[in-house]
Design a protein around this motif. Structure first.
Motif, mmCIF file in Angstrom:
data_model
loop_
_atom_site.group_PDB
_atom_site.id
_atom_site.type_symbol
_atom_site.label_atom_id
_atom_site.label_comp_id
_atom_site.label_asym_id
_atom_site.label_seq_id
_atom_site.Cartn_x
_atom_site.Cartn_y
_atom_site.Cartn_z
ATOM 1 N N MET A 24 64.973 -62.858 27.247
ATOM 2 C CA MET A 24 66.053 -62.539 26.344
ATOM 3 C C MET A 24 65.471 -61.892 25.089
ATOM 4 S SD MET A 24 68.953 -65.100 24.772
ATOM 5 C CE MET A 24 70.049 -65.136 26.157
ATOM 6 N N LYS A 25 66.119 -60.832 24.630
ATOM 7 C CA LYS A 25 65.654 -60.116 23.441
ATOM 8 C C LYS A 25 65.789 -60.975 22.189
ATOM 9 C CE LYS A 25 67.412 -55.620 24.844
ATOM 10 N NZ LYS A 25 68.268 -54.530 24.374
ATOM 11 N N ALA A 26 64.918 -60.730 21.241
ATOM 12 C CA ALA A 26 64.973 -61.456 19.975
ATOM 13 C C ALA A 26 66.283 -61.175 19.244
ATOM 14 C CB ALA A 26 63.791 -61.081 19.093
ATOM 15 N N SER A 27 66.783 -59.935 19.359
ATOM 16 C CA SER A 27 68.036 -59.600 18.679
ATOM 17 C C SER A 27 69.211 -60.376 19.273
ATOM 18 C CB SER A 27 68.312 -58.099 18.755
ATOM 19 O OG SER A 27 68.461 -57.686 20.094
ATOM 20 N N ALA A 28 69.177 -60.609 20.577
ATOM 21 C CA ALA A 28 70.242 -61.380 21.214
ATOM 22 C C ALA A 28 70.201 -62.836 20.774
ATOM 23 C CB ALA A 28 70.129 -61.286 22.733
ATOM 24 N N ILE A 29 69.003 -63.367 20.631
ATOM 25 C CA ILE A 29 68.853 -64.750 20.173
ATOM 26 C C ILE A 29 69.307 -64.871 18.715
ATOM 27 C CG2 ILE A 29 67.176 -66.559 19.661
ATOM 28 C CD1 ILE A 29 65.583 -65.507 22.116
ATOM 29 N N ALA A 30 68.935 -63.914 17.908
ATOM 30 C CA ALA A 30 69.321 -63.937 16.493
ATOM 31 C C ALA A 30 70.832 -63.762 16.330
ATOM 32 C CB ALA A 30 68.575 -62.857 15.731
ATOM 33 N N TYR A 31 71.442 -63.014 17.237
ATOM 34 C CA TYR A 31 72.883 -62.748 17.148
ATOM 35 C C TYR A 31 73.730 -63.939 17.607
ATOM 36 C CZ TYR A 31 77.388 -60.463 17.776
ATOM 37 O OH TYR A 31 78.716 -60.139 17.709
ATOM 38 N N ARG A 32 73.163 -64.830 18.402
ATOM 39 C CA ARG A 32 73.924 -65.942 18.973
ATOM 40 C C ARG A 32 74.698 -66.754 17.924
ATOM 41 N NH1 ARG A 32 71.250 -68.669 23.756
ATOM 42 N NH2 ARG A 32 72.202 -66.866 24.706
ATOM 43 N N PRO A 33 74.094 -67.220 16.823
ATOM 44 C CA PRO A 33 74.878 -67.965 15.832
ATOM 45 C C PRO A 33 75.963 -67.114 15.171
ATOM 46 C CG PRO A 33 72.559 -67.887 15.183
ATOM 47 C CD PRO A 33 72.680 -67.187 16.486
ATOM 48 N N VAL A 34 75.663 -65.832 15.003
ATOM 49 C CA VAL A 34 76.666 -64.917 14.437
ATOM 50 C C VAL A 34 77.838 -64.801 15.403
ATOM 51 C CG1 VAL A 34 77.115 -62.535 13.710
ATOM 52 C CG2 VAL A 34 74.961 -63.644 13.109
ATOM 53 N N GLY A 35 77.531 -64.680 16.674
ATOM 54 C CA GLY A 35 78.579 -64.595 17.690
ATOM 55 C C GLY A 35 79.447 -65.836 17.737
ATOM 56 N N LEU A 36 78.827 -66.998 17.583
ATOM 57 C CA LEU A 36 79.605 -68.248 17.557
ATOM 58 C C LEU A 36 80.529 -68.297 16.350
ATOM 59 C CD1 LEU A 36 76.876 -70.813 18.653
ATOM 60 C CD2 LEU A 36 78.869 -70.066 19.975
ATOM 61 N N ALA A 37 80.024 -67.889 15.211
ATOM 62 C CA ALA A 37 80.853 -67.875 14.000
ATOM 63 C C ALA A 37 81.997 -66.868 14.138
ATOM 64 C CB ALA A 37 79.999 -67.543 12.782
ATOM 65 N N LEU A 38 81.695 -65.710 14.714
ATOM 66 C CA LEU A 38 82.739 -64.708 14.916
ATOM 67 C C LEU A 38 83.787 -65.201 15.910
ATOM 68 C CD1 LEU A 38 80.671 -61.400 15.000
ATOM 69 C CD2 LEU A 38 82.172 -62.232 13.173
ATOM 70 N N GLY A 39 83.358 -65.951 16.905
ATOM 71 C CA GLY A 39 84.304 -66.514 17.868
ATOM 72 C C GLY A 39 85.268 -67.489 17.201
ATOM 73 N N ALA A 40 84.745 -68.334 16.325
ATOM 74 C CA ALA A 40 85.602 -69.276 15.598
ATOM 75 C C ALA A 40 86.561 -68.528 14.677
ATOM 76 C CB ALA A 40 84.746 -70.254 14.802
ATOM 77 N N LEU A 41 86.043 -67.511 13.997
ATOM 78 C CA LEU A 41 86.877 -66.714 13.107
ATOM 79 C C LEU A 41 87.984 -66.007 13.881
ATOM 80 C CD1 LEU A 41 87.432 -65.444 10.317
ATOM 81 C CD2 LEU A 41 85.809 -63.638 10.953
#
Length: 88
Positions: free
Chosen positions: A1-18
């Motif tokens: 898995m790319k580092a950018s995908a790992i770094a984006y994961r928490p952002v994606g979770l926050a965006l999902g909640a939003l």
């Protein structure tokens, strides 16, 4: 898995909640326009007809899908602008 995908994961979770909060608010307002009632029917609401329950479910699903796609796509584009790579 790319580092950018790992770094984006928490952002994606926050965006999902939003996106869930935005979609919920949008659906409540839309339902008031459609039916003039405060609350949309639940599937187990005994006093509401099938037609009303199915329309509410279809409208809710469409709103949630559009909001989710809009928020996720915007987040991915912002990530590309900040990092130079597309998350995923």
């Amino acid at each position: 898995m790319k580092a950018s995908a790992i770094a984006y994961r928490p952002v994606g979770l926050a965006l999902g909640a939003l996106s869930g909060m935005i979609a919920s608010t949008a659906f409540k307002q839309t339902w008031k326009l459609i039916e003039g009632e405060g609350d949309a029917p639940d599937a187990t609401d005994e006093d509401r007809p099938w037609r009303q329950i199915l329309i509410a479910a279809a409208v809710q699903g469409a709103i949630f899908a559009v909001v989710k796609a809009t928020v996720e796509r915007s987040g991915a584009q912002a990530t590309r602008r900040l990092t130079g790579t597309w998350p995923g």
